[in-house]
Scaffold this motif. Structure first.
Motif, mmCIF file in Angstrom:
data_model
loop_
_atom_site.group_PDB
_atom_site.id
_atom_site.type_symbol
_atom_site.label_atom_id
_atom_site.label_comp_id
_atom_site.label_asym_id
_atom_site.label_seq_id
_atom_site.Cartn_x
_atom_site.Cartn_y
_atom_site.Cartn_z
ATOM 1 N N GLY A 12 0.756 -1.223 0.030
ATOM 2 C CA GLY A 12 -0.258 0.076 0.186
ATOM 3 C C GLY A 12 0.902 1.129 -0.021
ATOM 4 N N ALA A 13 2.161 1.167 0.191
ATOM 5 C CA ALA A 13 3.146 2.428 0.163
ATOM 6 C C ALA A 13 3.378 2.441 -1.191
ATOM 7 N N PHE A 14 3.533 3.743 -1.722
ATOM 8 C CA PHE A 14 3.962 3.933 -3.199
ATOM 9 C C PHE A 14 4.621 5.196 -3.118
ATOM 10 N N VAL A 15 5.297 5.376 -4.087
ATOM 11 C CA VAL A 15 6.262 6.727 -4.387
ATOM 12 C C VAL A 15 6.446 6.858 -6.024
ATOM 13 N N ALA A 16 6.018 8.063 -6.361
ATOM 14 C CA ALA A 16 6.109 8.379 -7.779
ATOM 15 C C ALA A 16 6.742 9.421 -8.336
ATOM 16 N N GLY A 17 7.337 9.367 -9.212
ATOM 17 C CA GLY A 17 7.984 10.831 -9.687
ATOM 18 C C GLY A 17 8.061 11.044 -11.115
ATOM 19 N N GLN A 18 8.759 12.338 -11.575
ATOM 20 C CA GLN A 18 8.906 12.644 -12.815
ATOM 21 C C GLN A 18 9.560 13.935 -12.811
ATOM 22 N N ASP A 19 10.902 13.972 -13.231
ATOM 23 C CA ASP A 19 11.814 14.958 -13.259
ATOM 24 C C ASP A 19 11.983 15.397 -11.809
ATOM 25 N N LYS A 20 11.358 16.742 -11.457
ATOM 26 C CA LYS A 20 11.454 17.260 -10.173
ATOM 27 C C LYS A 20 10.371 16.961 -9.245
#
Length: 455
Positions: free
Chosen positions: A392-400
């Motif tokens: 259930g723990a997520f981390v998402a990113g794109q560039d900064k």
């Protein structure tokens, strides 16, 4: 003839009474149904007598009874009504309080200035691209609830971030992570206990929870090392009631409010991450300094290797603290004093890579990379990773841009080994066992000597 007529009328009356009997359902009696059928036949006058049966069925299907078992409009409960009112207030203008003396509205206090550390539109797009998190509509409602919490002048919030949604059996918890302008007071630990961390480590942030968006916010208390250690030994689903008793073995020191706070501390210490190179470790423990030269990482880089993500929170030690507490040796025993195993623990370095996390017991990695598309040529790709240790723990990113969220039951993905029961109590000493024998007769007092006591 009169007697025969009387018997015939009695038979007719009994037959009519039988036809007027009401069945187990709500469709009425057979007498009423036949009456409606005859009325319909006389009104429509069908040419074929065979149509009579079909007419009877049509009358049965077309009949409406006001006493139906299932209402046409669902009956709303008090909880549903409260949620509807809270949603209307959340998106509308709040009503001003009325002065009972003058009858005029009381001017509202100026909203508090705070910093919003998440963007529902941008963060929602990141999580939607990976197929995780919450819906876009719910994210907007979360943004409005966070705005309401931050602008409350009585709370004194300096910054707010949506931590996640913790599921419960009867209701869920929406959790908001905040820092306050005035740090809350944390009392001293009882003598002989491991000291509490005051506004640092696991008590660095203050958490507010609500069972529905727009509803009342409840501030969770500080967490203690004893609660952290006890939470590691049990597995328990949340009920959704903060005052509920945590019925487990071993005994948990507190209610569900304290248990929820302990689980939040454990989840945050393990799953809150940032892209590699965004922060650098400061001089003081637990303090991170943001790098101004950070150019960002592409979604493909963030979604293909866990080495591009680092832990941004302090490691939670076995002692139940982020910073190990070491007792002072007694006076005169400095040379022979040996600290315990918990006092000798050394955690990972600050901003350690997710790649170095210990795999699960079955050999599965602690993290699984995620990408919005397996095609490397897709533009504006989003990358991230999910925790296999805390589902259930997520981390998402794109560039900064990047965001963390937790949506789960608050259960750690580890084998549960219940602790054995405490040892059986020892038998009483035979000398202390109750006896049926009478106690010995006390000796008589010594006789007074002659002349003693005379003047």
């Amino acid at each position: 003839r009169r007697g025969r007529y009387t018997y015939i009328m009695m038979d007719v009356a009994m037959a009519v009474a039988y036809l007027q009997k009401t069945g187990s359902g709500d469709a009425g009696s057979l007498y009423e149904h036949l009456t409606r059928v005859l009325t319909k036949v006389l009104e429509e006058r069908p040419g074929d007598a065979v149509d009579l049966l079909e007419t009877s069925l049509l009358v049965k299907k077309a009949t409406f009874s006001a006493n139906e078992s299932s209402p046409l409009v669902p009956i709303s409960s008090a909880a549903d009504a409260a949620r509807a009112v809270a949603a209307a207030i959340l998106y509308g203008n709040p009503d001003l309080a009325i002065d009972f003396v003058t009858g005029e509205p009381i001017e509202a206090e100026a909203p508090n200035d705070f910093e919003m550390e998440f963007d529902p539109a941008l963060d929602g797009q990141l999580f939607d691209a990976l197929g995780v998190g919450l819906s876009r509509q719910e994210m907007y409602s979360i943004s409005m609830a966070a705005k309401k919490l931050g602008e409350d002048p009585k709370r004194g919030v300096a910054s707010v971030r949506f931590f996640g949604k913790v599921f419960g059996l009867y209701s869920d918890y929406f959790v908001f992570e905040t820092t306050l302008k005035e740090a809350p007071e944390v009392p001293e630990a009882p003598e002989g206990r491991v000291p509490y961390e005051s506004n640092t480590g696991m008590n660095k942030f203050v958490y507010f929870v609500s069972t529905y968006l727009g509803g009342p916010m409840t501030q969770l208390p500080y967490v203690t090392p004893d609660q952290i250690r006890a939470a590691r030994q049990i597995k328990k689903l949340f009920t959704g009631h903060l005052t509920a008793h945590v019925s487990t073995y071993p005994l948990f020191p507190g209610t569900e409010t304290n248990f929820l706070r302990a689980q939040i501390a454990r989840i945050a210490a393990t799953t809150v991450c940032t892209p590699l190179g965004l922060y650098s470790a400061g001089e003081e423990p637990g303090v991170l300094e943001k790098s101004e030269d950070f150019a960002g990482l592409s979604g493909h880089e963030l979604g293909t290797s866990t080495a591009n993500w680092v832990h941004s929170t302090e490691h939670l030690k076995k002692q139940g603290r982020c910073e190990v507490y070491k007792r002072e040796p007694p006076e005169g025993e400095e040379d022979t004093w040996e600290p315990t195993e918990e006092e000798q623990e050394e955690g990972p370095e600050p901003l350690s890579s997710l790649e170095n996390d210990i795999p699960l017991s079955g050999g599965s990695p602690a993290w699984t990379p995620l990408v919005s598309s397996s095609n490397e040529g897709v533009r504006n790709q989003v990358g991230g990773t999910r925790s296999n240790l805390w589902p259930g723990a997520f981390v998402a990113g794109q560039d900064k841009r990047f965001g963390n969220v937790y949506v789960g039951w608050g259960i750690k993905n580890t084998p549960f080994i219940p602790l054995p029961p405490p040892p059986i109590a020892k038998e009483y000493d035979q000398a202390l066992v109750e006896s049926m024998e009478l106690p010995p007769k006390p000796a008589p007092p010594p006789a007074e000597a002659e002349g003693e006591g005379e003047e």
